[in-house]
Design a protein around this motif. Structure first.
Motif, PDB file in Angstrom:
ATOM      1  N   LYS A 191       0.913  -1.151   0.021  1.00 28.94           N
ATOM      2  CA  LYS A 191       0.022   0.143   0.039  1.00 28.94           C
ATOM      3  C   LYS A 191       0.745   1.440   0.041  1.00 28.94           C
ATOM      4  O   LYS A 191       0.751   2.194   0.873  1.00 28.94           O
ATOM      5  N   PRO A 192       1.842   1.448  -1.118  1.00 32.17           N
ATOM      6  CA  PRO A 192       2.590   2.508  -1.161  1.00 32.17           C
ATOM      7  C   PRO A 192       1.540   3.923  -1.259  1.00 32.17           C
ATOM      8  O   PRO A 192       0.555   3.696  -1.900  1.00 32.17           O
ATOM      9  N   GLN A 193       2.073   4.963  -1.085  1.00 35.09           N
ATOM     10  CA  GLN A 193       1.414   6.281  -1.291  1.00 35.09           C
ATOM     11  C   GLN A 193       1.968   6.767  -2.728  1.00 35.09           C
ATOM     12  O   GLN A 193       1.059   7.256  -3.631  1.00 35.09           O
ATOM     13  N   VAL A 194       3.244   6.238  -3.254  1.00 36.93           N
ATOM     14  CA  VAL A 194       3.548   6.881  -4.373  1.00 36.93           C
ATOM     15  C   VAL A 194       3.886   5.433  -4.987  1.00 36.93           C
ATOM     16  O   VAL A 194       4.901   4.586  -4.444  1.00 36.93           O
ATOM     17  N   LEU A 195       3.960   5.290  -6.296  1.00 34.64           N
ATOM     18  CA  LEU A 195       4.492   4.083  -6.986  1.00 34.64           C
ATOM     19  C   LEU A 195       5.173   4.524  -8.132  1.00 34.64           C
ATOM     20  O   LEU A 195       4.662   5.273  -9.111  1.00 34.64           O
ATOM     21  N   LEU A 196       6.324   4.273  -8.426  1.00 31.96           N
ATOM     22  CA  LEU A 196       7.253   4.574  -9.519  1.00 31.96           C
ATOM     23  C   LEU A 196       7.716   3.363 -10.306  1.00 31.96           C
ATOM     24  O   LEU A 196       8.015   2.551  -9.595  1.00 31.96           O
ATOM     25  N   ALA A 197       7.319   3.244 -11.489  1.00 28.67           N
ATOM     26  CA  ALA A 197       7.420   1.948 -12.452  1.00 28.67           C
ATOM     27  C   ALA A 197       8.139   2.210 -13.558  1.00 28.67           C
ATOM     28  O   ALA A 197       7.598   2.886 -14.232  1.00 28.67           O
ATOM     29  N   ASP A 198       9.134   1.670 -13.737  1.00 25.37           N
ATOM     30  CA  ASP A 198       9.853   1.596 -14.920  1.00 25.37           C
ATOM     31  C   ASP A 198       9.700   0.712 -16.177  1.00 25.37           C
ATOM     32  O   ASP A 198      10.097  -0.511 -16.001  1.00 25.37           O
ATOM     33  N   GLU A 199       8.941   0.936 -17.021  1.00 26.57           N
ATOM     34  CA  GLU A 199       8.621  -0.143 -18.068  1.00 26.57           C
ATOM     35  C   GLU A 199       8.260  -1.508 -17.654  1.00 26.57           C
ATOM     36  O   GLU A 199       8.979  -2.511 -18.014  1.00 26.57           O
ATOM     37  N   LEU A 200       7.254  -1.496 -16.976  1.00 22.78           N
ATOM     38  CA  LEU A 200       6.627  -2.453 -16.491  1.00 22.78           C
ATOM     39  C   LEU A 200       6.564  -3.582 -17.334  1.00 22.78           C
ATOM     40  O   LEU A 200       6.457  -4.887 -17.110  1.00 22.78           O
ATOM     41  N   SER A 201       6.055  -3.264 -18.640  1.00 23.49           N
ATOM     42  CA  SER A 201       5.547  -4.169 -19.774  1.00 23.49           C
ATOM     43  C   SER A 201       6.586  -4.778 -20.687  1.00 23.49           C
ATOM     44  O   SER A 201       6.406  -5.227 -21.794  1.00 23.49           O
ATOM     45  N   LEU A 202       7.795  -4.284 -20.369  1.00 26.57           N
ATOM     46  CA  LEU A 202       8.838  -4.540 -21.267  1.00 26.57           C
ATOM     47  C   LEU A 202       8.937  -5.941 -21.775  1.00 26.57           C
ATOM     48  O   LEU A 202       9.075  -6.858 -20.858  1.00 26.57           O
ATOM     49  N   GLY A 203       8.703  -6.275 -23.067  1.00 29.86           N
ATOM     50  CA  GLY A 203       8.944  -7.623 -23.438  1.00 29.86           C
ATOM     51  C   GLY A 203       7.987  -8.439 -23.097  1.00 29.86           C
ATOM     52  O   GLY A 203       7.881  -9.685 -23.557  1.00 29.86           O
ATOM     53  N   LEU A 204       6.779  -8.075 -22.736  1.00 33.53           N
ATOM     54  CA  LEU A 204       5.507  -8.861 -22.375  1.00 33.53           C
ATOM     55  C   LEU A 204       4.512  -8.860 -23.442  1.00 33.53           C
ATOM     56  O   LEU A 204       4.412  -7.850 -24.271  1.00 33.53           O
ATOM     57  N   ALA A 205       3.689  -9.950 -23.357  1.00 32.38           N
ATOM     58  CA  ALA A 205       2.339 -10.028 -24.201  1.00 32.38           C
ATOM     59  C   ALA A 205       1.458  -9.001 -24.247  1.00 32.38           C
ATOM     60  O   ALA A 205       1.291  -8.673 -22.995  1.00 32.38           O
ATOM     61  N   PRO A 206       0.612  -8.513 -25.222  1.00 28.76           N
ATOM     62  CA  PRO A 206       0.032  -7.501 -24.971  1.00 28.76           C
ATOM     63  C   PRO A 206      -1.319  -7.701 -23.703  1.00 28.76           C
ATOM     64  O   PRO A 206      -1.588  -6.681 -23.116  1.00 28.76           O
ATOM     65  N   LEU A 207      -1.880  -8.840 -23.914  1.00 31.32           N
ATOM     66  CA  LEU A 207      -2.708  -9.208 -22.578  1.00 31.32           C
ATOM     67  C   LEU A 207      -2.198  -8.835 -21.447  1.00 31.32           C
ATOM     68  O   LEU A 207      -2.800  -8.381 -20.327  1.00 31.32           O
ATOM     69  N   ILE A 208      -1.021  -9.388 -21.158  1.00 28.63           N
ATOM     70  CA  ILE A 208      -0.350  -9.152 -19.821  1.00 28.63           C
ATOM     71  C   ILE A 208       0.039  -7.669 -19.511  1.00 28.63           C
ATOM     72  O   ILE A 208      -0.215  -7.325 -18.421  1.00 28.63           O
ATOM     73  N   VAL A 209       0.526  -7.096 -20.558  1.00 29.04           N
ATOM     74  CA  VAL A 209       0.557  -5.525 -20.523  1.00 29.04           C
ATOM     75  C   VAL A 209      -0.430  -4.977 -19.926  1.00 29.04           C
ATOM     76  O   VAL A 209      -0.527  -4.208 -19.020  1.00 29.04           O
ATOM     77  N   GLN A 210      -1.875  -5.534 -20.702  1.00 27.90           N
ATOM     78  CA  GLN A 210      -3.055  -4.823 -19.976  1.00 27.90           C
ATOM     79  C   GLN A 210      -3.401  -5.237 -18.560  1.00 27.90           C
ATOM     80  O   GLN A 210      -3.976  -4.192 -17.973  1.00 27.90           O
ATOM     81  N   ARG A 211      -2.967  -6.380 -18.200  1.00 29.02           N
ATOM     82  CA  ARG A 211      -3.300  -6.708 -16.825  1.00 29.02           C
ATOM     83  C   ARG A 211      -2.364  -5.742 -15.936  1.00 29.02           C
ATOM     84  O   ARG A 211      -3.063  -5.390 -14.980  1.00 29.02           O
ATOM     85  N   LEU A 212      -1.298  -5.713 -16.263  1.00 22.31           N
ATOM     86  CA  LEU A 212      -0.391  -4.840 -15.167  1.00 22.31           C
ATOM     87  C   LEU A 212      -0.729  -3.454 -15.416  1.00 22.31           C
ATOM     88  O   LEU A 212      -0.834  -3.019 -14.272  1.00 22.31           O
ATOM     89  N   LEU A 213      -1.057  -2.881 -16.431  1.00 21.12           N
ATOM     90  CA  LEU A 213      -1.623  -1.650 -16.495  1.00 21.12           C
ATOM     91  C   LEU A 213      -2.934  -1.421 -15.717  1.00 21.12           C
ATOM     92  O   LEU A 213      -3.008  -0.258 -15.147  1.00 21.12           O
ATOM     93  N   GLU A 214      -3.592  -2.247 -15.909  1.00 23.22           N
ATOM     94  CA  GLU A 214      -5.011  -2.231 -15.317  1.00 23.22           C
ATOM     95  C   GLU A 214      -4.857  -2.093 -13.782  1.00 23.22           C
ATOM     96  O   GLU A 214      -5.500  -1.550 -12.847  1.00 23.22           O
ATOM     97  N   ALA A 215      -3.902  -3.176 -13.175  1.00 22.11           N
ATOM     98  CA  ALA A 215      -3.608  -3.198 -11.800  1.00 22.11           C
ATOM     99  C   ALA A 215      -3.213  -1.689 -11.185  1.00 22.11           C
ATOM    100  O   ALA A 215      -3.576  -1.095 -10.242  1.00 22.11           O
ATOM    101  N   VAL A 216      -2.306  -1.331 -12.033  1.00 23.23           N
ATOM    102  CA  VAL A 216      -1.631   0.249 -11.588  1.00 23.23           C
ATOM    103  C   VAL A 216      -2.883   1.184 -11.584  1.00 23.23           C
ATOM    104  O   VAL A 216      -3.112   2.007 -10.686  1.00 23.23           O
TER     105      VAL A 216
END
Ligand code: ATP
Length: 230
Positions: free
Chosen positions: A146-171
């Protein structure tokens, strides 16, 4: 209002010893806001993010995190509520998924609330998980704290589009609970879908700051800026 700003960069410059790689960075992130840093390779996105995190020291200007504008290091900012995901996937490959989650500051159940699909795989060594599962594990562990600030560098690097979507949705979901987020992304369209505000960087400077909603219909506008067109 000013009170809501949980992370800010004011006239920020930073580099790696031989002068500034990024300069004059102005940025404000409010609770619940997702800010995307976009730009071509080498534009200075990672350098900016690491300086916000306290991993790099500013050569000019300052970073303000939760009202503290002192030159804090990453470990101090982490204690104050900052979560960082760097480009190196933040997973202990020799440990199981469960062990990885337990090493975090949050409860594994909170981590699994973000990615329930991980649960059947958590008994495995993290090194045996897919790249997408590893990244979900890393993000889940950080979000469970439960951070108050989240900094994320290229979370989705090299990952499949559906996974990218899951990760960004969670963010996005985390932001909707009040987390202030800065995302460095290569996937312009997907970043625009979850971001509130976009900063485009080129050669170490911001060349555009705009609401994501204004750019969604015309993402080419952003990639034109990468190379100095438009
Ligand atoms: P990428 O998507 O490639 O990570 P970026 O926009 O995040 O691009 P940075 O990684 O911030 O850009 O790099 C900006 C500049 O700083 C580049 O010219 C790069 O060569 C330089 N740089 C990055 N890391 C270091 C380092 N550890 N030491 C020296 N120079 C570096």
């Amino acid at each position: 209002s000013r009170e809501e700003i949980v992370l800010a960069a004011r006239g920020l410059a930073a580099g790696y010893g031989g002068g500034a790689v990024v300069s004059d960075i102005e940025l404000e992130v409010r609770a619940g806001e997702v800010v995307a840093l976009l730009g071509a390779n080498g534009a200075g996105k990672t350098t900016t993010l690491l300086t916000l995190a306290g991993e790099l020291s500013p050569t000019a200007g300052h970073v303000e995190v939760l009202g503290d504008d002192r030159n804090r290091r990453l470990h101090q900012r982490s204690r104050a509520g900052l979560g960082l995901l760097t480009e190196e996937r933040c997973v202990f490959m020799q440990l199981t998924g469960w062990q990885n989650l337990k090493l975090g500051r949050g409860a594994p159940s909170d981590a699994l609330a973000y990615f329930p699909e991980l649960e059947p795989h958590l008994g495995k060594q993290a090194g045996l998980l897919s790249g997408g599962q590893q990244q979900m594990l890393a993000l889940a562990r950080v979000l469970a704290a439960k951070p108050q600030v989240l900094l994320a560098d290229e979370l989705s690097l090299g990952l499949a589009p559906l996974i990218v979507q899951r990760l960004l949705e969670a963010v996005r979901r985390a932001a909707d609970t009040g987390v202030a987020v800065v995302l460095v992304e290569q996937h312009v369209r997907q970043a625009l879908r979850v971001a509130d505000t976009v900063h485009v960087m080129r050669r170490g400077r911001q060349v555009l700051t705009a609401p994501a909603a204004e750019l969604r219909d015309n993402p080419e506008q952003i990639t034109d800026l990468y190379v100095g067109r438009g």
